[in-house]
Structure formats: structure tokens, C-alpha cells
Enzyme design. Structure first.
Site, PDB file in Angstrom:
ATOM      1  N   CYS B  16       0.887  -1.095  -0.054  1.00 21.46           N
ATOM      2  CA  CYS B  16      -0.002  -0.026  -0.044  1.00 21.46           C
ATOM      3  C   CYS B  16       0.909   1.084   0.006  1.00 21.46           C
ATOM      4  CB  CYS B  16      -0.755  -0.013   1.255  1.00 21.46           C
ATOM      5  SG  CYS B  16       0.005   0.137   2.678  1.00 21.46           S
ATOM      6  N   CYS B  19       2.922   1.975   3.212  1.00 21.06           N
ATOM      7  CA  CYS B  19       4.188   1.102   3.391  1.00 21.06           C
ATOM      8  C   CYS B  19       5.160   1.359   2.330  1.00 21.06           C
ATOM      9  CB  CYS B  19       3.596  -0.257   3.133  1.00 21.06           C
ATOM     10  SG  CYS B  19       2.473  -0.992   4.492  1.00 21.06           S
ATOM     11  N   CYS B 108      -2.674  -4.818   1.392  1.00 23.48           N
ATOM     12  CA  CYS B 108      -1.322  -4.984   1.285  1.00 23.48           C
ATOM     13  C   CYS B 108      -0.484  -5.961   1.889  1.00 23.48           C
ATOM     14  CB  CYS B 108      -0.795  -3.491   2.249  1.00 23.48           C
ATOM     15  SG  CYS B 108       0.930  -3.242   2.524  1.00 23.48           S
ATOM     16  N   CYS B 111       1.914  -4.731   5.254  1.00 25.77           N
ATOM     17  CA  CYS B 111       1.067  -4.485   6.714  1.00 25.77           C
ATOM     18  C   CYS B 111       0.018  -5.183   6.655  1.00 25.77           C
ATOM     19  CB  CYS B 111       0.918  -2.907   6.717  1.00 25.77           C
ATOM     20  SG  CYS B 111      -0.433  -2.397   5.656  1.00 25.77           S
ATOM     21  N   ASP B 350      -4.321  -9.390  65.480  1.00 24.87           N
ATOM     22  CA  ASP B 350      -5.056 -10.546  65.282  1.00 24.87           C
ATOM     23  C   ASP B 350      -6.680 -10.187  65.168  1.00 24.87           C
ATOM     24  OD1 ASP B 350      -3.070 -12.323  67.589  1.00 24.87           O
ATOM     25  OD2 ASP B 350      -2.827 -12.130  65.348  1.00 24.87           O
TER      26      ASP B 350
END
Lengths: 256, 535
Positions: B16, B19, B108, B111, B350
């Protein structure tokens, strides 16, 4: 939002008052032994051995009806089938019965089986947190009126309980105990010698070393400062470790 | 020409436009821009690589429609291609139909749609809904993204092919490529998400409130199987160790590590062609909002002798109704709405022991709280609500504190002295002179074996502890009260009754008579934290 029920608590829901106003000043306040511990009893079986005297004690386990022969098998079961938290460092007692020198040794006078009595009743005090104290029942011969205890020894044949070492929360490295495991030998002024058995399964956590220097403590406070040993039963087994024991009520009935 | 050729190569392979720009080496904010910015930046990058920097200046000034230079022809083509590959792929539903068509309509290959569908309106809607559903009151947020392992694999493979085809291509972009993909996604999505939720998007690491996004790809495992061929030994052993690698035989770290060892030529032998087009884009497998923990501190008094500090269960059954923890935290959590909470205090008493004086410091940690903005008034009101709800405890100095302040609690527990009042019984009576002698005693060191009452869960040990001071007052001939201050970690009850002789010296020994303890109060915990709130 208040999910508690303070009014039903035994003591008033104390506020910021003085400490003496927040509890009942009761002279009959139960002792430490009474508050935290429940007494159970272990009656060792009489063994068939040469020269031994002593009556057959009543059966202790409802439902398993053991005979002398059957007892051998039962004890095997104790060692093998009851799964305990065993680690590789412990000293397993395969034959934890009367493992004693037949002949006298340098430190001990000559003894024979017949003079070592392991039939004395044991009182196992069980804490609310399941920890067990091995103590003498008040009917134990060593506590008989007029008797005097001269020595307590933790060297019991194959084992020396003083050598016991534990580490960590899980008490790793502890000597493993079963109901027939010897804890200590009590010597009285009249020469009688008594072997005390543990009565429960578990890891030996500590023995009461104060009895070495002060054996009189055992007669003075048998169910408190005169305890013999502390044993940690395996966590998983629920009431399993208490199987060989009878309740205080049952004990009273049996012995009256 | 390098730039144009590489661009064509990447486009042919199926990358794409974002990218592609990352491959080309751009690392500026241009990466986060809208598509027209991307086109511009791509032209710039291509031209730069072609080595014609002067013409690039001119063409950019004409807002991306350069005419005259050789580079411009390329840039027109680029624009078309960028346009088609991205506009058609922003809707996930398209990709399945188009997967058989030419690559520019497809997901793509680098990616797997993270920078395509992952930045779309639909994706942003999913993200903003998860933030809204979380109900957190944080004003800002940051993003954290986890990508499927096959993305690492694909990007590695593309780099090897790229460098094989164009050995002179600058390789420095390879190192931070994946990191850049994540940055791009965050910076494209972040501002839009901020607008949709009304919270401020914060760049970089901001740990107070994070939306953790996990992307998965349906054929991740398939893609990664090639690792078996590439790096036989490594993954073969992992396959066998089912327990250790149940879910993640092929993890990102493993793949990165494997590629570090492999030379590009080894990779090319096994993977001579580009990775295949993904069958579909990634999806958001999980969206988790995580707010950093909030801490509230205070001090509590306990007035009941029948109340445990924390809920007490024996064999699945509750032993006593409620607890200090629940009386405090249930009310606080109604407002804060946390996923979980942890109560801790500077030591504990306690069940049957009161805690008087200024009270015992405590801290509540709220995990993933929804509400973290609490005004002073609101906190005061919460404290009042707790104190009005029960007579068994009281809370004071309630306030928000920081994580770094927590160490005060431990310090208090281990180092600070404590003051007590013990109501004692001497069944056979006691000497008044013995009582008076107690207050004249110097500091006393006692040896305490682990008390029998806790020995089932603590290691056996003997600990030396110091009794710093004592003062006793008679109550009647059998009862007296003893005030004492001691070193932290001293067992008072055992000091009084000796724990069957396992604490020495003990009170009975010192006084020469039998004594036991009937009631105990903590009178003071000497820790000056948290700061007083003056209420």
C-alpha cells in the site's frame, strides 16, 4: 452496608473504652492448652515379643477390626499408600518400629526388648491450625503417682530426633513420622523405660529439648511445657492423620 | 532510475502507499498525513532517490503537479497508483472480492491492512467504542499496538527481494521499519480517536491510560510455516515443546532472531518471490483499556475483638462476617469501580486485638480503576460514609497517594516500634512488687521461636526481639494490665504466656508466677505516614 452482626458476637463490640471493660474478667479463663488445642488419644497396640507382658488393649479403630496379623499389613499401608508430602531429602522410616540395639552399647546399660515398654498411652494435642503436639496421656505409666522421671532421650535406635533439621514453610528435610514412629525414651527412677510413639503421620518439626536438662518438667506440665514433640501433618489429607486417634470422650469411656 | 524503479517494484509486489513510503525511507510526519500528503511525500522520496533534488523543490512548490521534469512523469503515475490501491481498500468488505484481481485492489502484502483498513472509519469506530465502554475518566490516552508475527516475516522478505533487485538502495530504513509501521498507525488513528472520544491523544509512551490493541491475521500460522524451512532447527524444537510454545511457536522475537542469523541469500533461496496477497486484512482481536493503578492511603482503628483484617475463609466457608478490608474497600470501590483491589497495611493485628490511638496505616491499590479524579471533598465524604456505616472500625487521613509512597508501609512494619496494652491474668495471684519491678527493668532482649499458632505456615526460626519498656497497673488481685513498647515483629501474647516455654525470657518467668493474656490492644503504631489530614 454493615454486613456484620456485632450484637451476636460473644463479646460486646468494644469501643474506645478501657481494656478491662472490653472482656469478661473470668477466673476460669481457659489455659493456653485448653484454648488452642484439642486432646486426642493414641493407644499403641501390644506387640507379640518374647518376654513381654501386658494386656491386649481395646481396639482403637472402629470398622477395621485389626488382628495381630492384620496389623503388619496395616502398617505397611501406613507407609506406602498414604500419600504424604515427601521430598527427596527426608529420612524415610521404612521400619520405624522397635529398632533398638539388642545388646547394650557403651552409653546404655544392657537392655532387652522386654524392659522397653511402648504401650503407654499418648495424648496428641491438635491445634486449630492442625499442628500436633505429642504428649503423655495422664494415664501413662511414667506419670503414675509416686513415679519419678530421671531422663528423657531422643535417641531412638536408628534415629536421633535431635538431628532433625527443617527449613522453609514446608519444613523440608524433616524426619517423617508415622503413628508407630518412636519419639523418645523415658527412663524412670525405678528403672522402667518407656518408648513413646508419635501417634500421627507427619513431619517432625521440633522436639522439646528443655526435657533433656529438665526431665521433671514432663511430670509437672505434661500437656503444656512438658510436650515431647511437634509434628506437622500433611496438608492435603484432611482428617487422615488423625485416623489412629480417638477423641477425649471415647478415651474416657474406654478407660473408666 | 532508482526511485521510480523501487516504487514500481513495491507497487507490483502489492504494497500500500504508506508502506511504500516507509520502504522509501521517509520518516517525517508526512507519513501520518492524509492521502494527498502521502502522494506528495512519495513523489519527494522518489525524486530524491532518482537523484534529482533540484527539480523536486520546484515541483513541490507547485503543489504536487510538476510538469516539466523527468521525475514528474513518474509522479503522476505514482499518484494514480496510490489513489487506486488505497481508496479501494479502506472497506474491509471489499478485499475478499478483489483478492483475485490485480494487486492494487488488494490487502497490502506488507502491513496486511494495518495501514489500510486499520486506519479506516470502521476501525476507528471500533476503537472509540471500546474506549467509551471502558467508562474510564482519564483525560488523555495513548495507544499500544501488537501486530501478528507474519508482518515481521513479510517485511523481512520484501527487504531481501528489494535489495536483491536494487543493491544500491539505502538499507538503513530496515532496522526501524516495523516500529515505524506502528508509529504511523498510532499517529493516523490517534487524533481521530481523540476527536471521537473527547479524550486527548498523547504521543509516545504514556502509561496512565492506554488502549491496548491486538491485531491478528487469520492466516498468520500458515504464513509463518515458511520459517520451518528457513530455520529448520529453531522451529522444529519449538514444535515439539507443546507446553512451552502452545500458542506462539512463531513469535515476533523468534522471527526477528531467526532473521538476524540468516543471510539474505539464504532467505532468497527459500523465498524467491514476494509474499502472497493476504486473504483478508487484520482484525482487532482484542481491545483492552488499561488505566494505571490508583492508590489511596489512610489509617484505621479497630474496635472489635471479632473482626479479621482480611476476609477469612476456612474450607470455602466464611469464618467471620466481614473484615476491616471489606468495611473500608467496599465503600471506596462503589465510587472508584476498579477491576480488582489489594489491601495492605503496616503490619496487622489478630482478630481479637483492638487497634487504638492514631490507628494503623493502610493502602488500597485499585487496579484498572474507572474513576481516578476525586476531589478533596469527595474523599472526605467517602471517609465519613465509611465511619457512619459501622462502629467496628474508624478511618482517618484518607487520601490519594503515589506508588512511590508505598514503601513507607513496609518500613513502618519492619522498623517502627509499637505500643501495646495487655490485660493479664495470674490465676494464682501475683506480687505487687513484681509488678512494680517491671517498670524499672532495662531493655529486655527475648528469644522467640516461631509461635505454635503460626508454625504451620511459617518457617521454624528463633528471633531476638527487644522489649523497650514496660509499665504495669493492677486491676484486681488476679488481673493486671501491662503497657509495653516493643521492637517491630514481637509476639506479645507469646511473651506473656511463653508459648509452652518457647519464648524466653517470658513474663511469667520474670514475675515468678503463672500468667496468661486475656486481652490485647495496640495502643500506637509509630509511623508518621500517611500525612495527617486535619479532620
Amino acid at each position: 452496608m454493615d454486613t456484620t452482626s456485632p450484637e451476636s458476637a460473644m463479646l460486646p463490640p468494644a469501643m474506645e473504652g478501657k481494656i478491662e471493660d472490653t472482656v469478661d474478667l473470668n477466673l476460669q479463663y481457659p489455659s493456653v492448652s485448653e484454648r488452642y488445642w484439642t486432646k486426642y488419644y493414641f493407644i499403641p497396640k501390644e506387640r507379640k515379643k518374647p518376654g513381654s507382658s501386658g494386656e491386649e488393649k481395646g481396639s482403637m479403630n472402629e470398622g477395621t477390626g485389626e488382628t495381630e496379623k492384620g496389623m503388619e499389613n496395616v502398617m505397611k499401608e501406613d507407609d506406602e499408600t498414604e500419600k504424604m508430602d515427601v521430598d527427596s531429602n527426608h529420612t524415610e522410616e521404612k521400619d520405624d518400629r522397635l529398632c533398638l540395639p539388642r545388646e547394650g552399647t557403651a552409653e546404655h546399660p544392657k537392655v532387652t526388648y522386654s524392659s522397653l515398654d511402648s504401650s503407654g498411652h499418648v495424648c496428641v494435642m491438635v491445634h486449630t491450625n492442625k499442628l500436633c503436639l505429642v504428649t503423655l496421656s495422664d494415664r501413662h505409666p511414667a506419670l503414675a503417682p509416686g513415679q519419678e522421671i530421671t531422663q528423657v532421650s531422643y535417641e531412638v535406635g536408628k534415629f536421633n530426633r535431635l538431628d532433625n533439621q527443617v527449613s522453609g514453610k514446608g519444613k523440608r528435610g524433616a524426619q517423617m513420622m508415622g503413628p508407630q514412629s518412636p519419639v523418645c525414651i523415658i527412663t524412670c527412677a525405678d528403672g522402667s523405660r518407656h518408648l513413646v510413639l508419635a501417634g500421627v503421620h507427619g513431619k517432625l518439626v521440633e522436639v522439646n529439648e528443655r526435657l533433656l536438662a529438665n526431665p521433671k518438667l514432663l511430670r509437672e506440665r505434661p500437656d503444656a511445657e512438658g510436650y515431647l514433640a511437634v509434628i506437622l501433618p500433611p496438608i492435603k489429607n484432611g482428617d487422615g492423620p488423625l485416623r489412629r486417634l480417638i477423641t477425649a470422650e471415647q478415651y474416657q469411656e474406654m478407660c473408666s | 532510475m532508482l526511485g521510480r524503479d523501487v516504487h514500481a517494484f513495491l507497487e507490483e509486489a502489492g504494497c500500500c502507499s504508506r508502506c511504500t513510503l516507509i520502504f522509501l525511507g521517509t520518516r517525517s510526519d508526512d507519513l501520518y498525513g492524509d492521502l494527498s500528503k502521502i502522494y506528495e511525500a512519495t513523489e519527494t522520496a522518489v525524486s530524491r532517490l532518482n537523484g534529482q533534488s533540484d527539480e523536486v523543490q520546484n515541483s513541490r512548490q507547485n503543489s504536487g503537479t510538476s510538469e516539466t521534469t523527468a521525475g514528474s512523469k513518474c509522479s503522476d503515475g505514482i499518484k494514480e497508483k496510490c489513489l487506486s490501491s488505497d481508496e479501494l481498500v479502506t472497506e474491509k468488505s471489499d478485499t475478499n472480492e478483489n483478492s483475485t484481481k490485480k494487486q492494487k485492489f488488494a490487502v497490502c502484502v506488507a502491513c496486511i491492512g494495518v495501514l489500510q483498513w486499520g486506519c479506516s472509519e470502521e476501525a476507528i469506530k471500533q476503537l472509540s467504542e471500546s474506549i467509551k465502554d471502558g467508562g474510564h475518566d482519564a483525560d488523555g490516552f495513548s495507544l499500544s499496538l501488537s501486530l501478528p508475527a507474519s508482518i515481521s516475516l513479510r517485511i523481512h522478505r520484501l527487504w531481501t527481494l528489494l535489495l536483491q533487485a536494487h543493491p544500491q538502495f539505502p538499507v538503513k530504513g530496515r532496522e526501524d521499519h516495523i516500529g515505524t509501521v506502528k508509529d504511523v498507525w498510532k499517529n493516523v488513528v490517534g487524533p481521530q480517536l481523540g476527536a471521537a472520544t473527547g479524550k486527548a491523544f498523547i504521543h509516545g509512551t504514556y502509561h496512565d491510560f492506554v488502549l491496548n490493541v491486538t491485531c491478528t491475521y487469520v492466516n498468520d500460522l500458515e504464513d509463518c510455516k515458511i520459517m520451518d524451512e528457513l530455520c529448520q532447527t529453531m522451529f522444529a524444537t519449538r514444535q515439539k515443546q507443546h507446553k512451552k510454545y502452545a500458542n506462539s511457536v512463531y513469535s515476533k522475537q523468534a522471527i526477528d532472531a531467526a532473521f538476524k542469523k540468516l543471510s539474505d541469500s539464504e532467505v532468497l533461496k527459500v523465498c524467491p518471490s514476494p509474499p502472497s496477497t493476504p486473504s483478508e486484512a487484520v482484525t482487532f482481536a482484542s481491545l483492552q483499556c488499561q488505566q494505571a493503578p490508583m492508590y489511596m492511603a489512610g489509617r484505621y482503628n479497630k474496635y472489635s475483638r471479632d473482626l479479621p483484617q482480611t476476609p477469612w475463609f476456612v474450607e470455602g466457608e466464611r469464618k467471620l462476617g466481614s473484615s476491616v478490608q471489606e468495611l473500608i474497600c467496599d465503600i471506596l470501590d462503589q465510587t472508584v469501580c476498579a477491576e480488582d483491589l489489594k489491601f495492605s497495611s503496616s503490619g496487622r493485628e489478630d482478630v481479637d486485638v483492638r487497634c487504638l490511638g492514631n490507628g494503623r496505616p493502610f493502602v488500597v491499590e485499585f487496579i484498572n480503576p474507572q474513576r481516578t479524579k476525586l476531589s478533596g471533598d469527595k474523599i472526605s465524604s467517602l471517609q465519613r460514609t465509611i465511619n457512619n456505616s459501622t462502629k467496628l472500625i474508624r478511618v482517618r487521613d484518607l487520601q490519594i497517594v503515589e506508588k512511590k509512597d508505598l514503601k513507607n508501609l513496609k518500613e513502618g512494619e519492619e522498623e517502627k516500634t509499637k505500643a501495646y496494652c495487655a490485660l493479664c491474668i495470674a490465676a494464682k495471684g501475683y506480687d505487687n512488687s513484681a509488678l512494680e519491678a517491671l517498670s524499672k527493668m532495662p531493655q529486655l532482649v527475648i528469644q522467640q521461636k516461631t509461635p505454635l499458632r503460626v508454625l504451620h505456615r511459617r518457617p521454624l526460626a528463633t528471633r531476638a526481639r527487644t522489649i523497650l519498656s514496660m509499665k504495669a497497673h493492677p486491676v484486681d488481685q488476679h488481673f493486671f494490665k501491662l503497657h509495653l513498647t516493643t521492637q517491630a515483629g514481637t509476639y506479645i501474647k507469646e511473651f506473656v504466656h511463653s508459648d509452652l516455654g518457647r519464648t524466653v525470657p517470658n513474663l511469667g518467668e520474670i514475675m515468678g508466677c503463672e500468667v496468661d493474656i486475656i486481652a490485647l490492644d495496640v495502643e500506637n503504631v509509630a509511623l508518621d505516614w500517611p500525612p495527617k489530614c486535619g479532620d
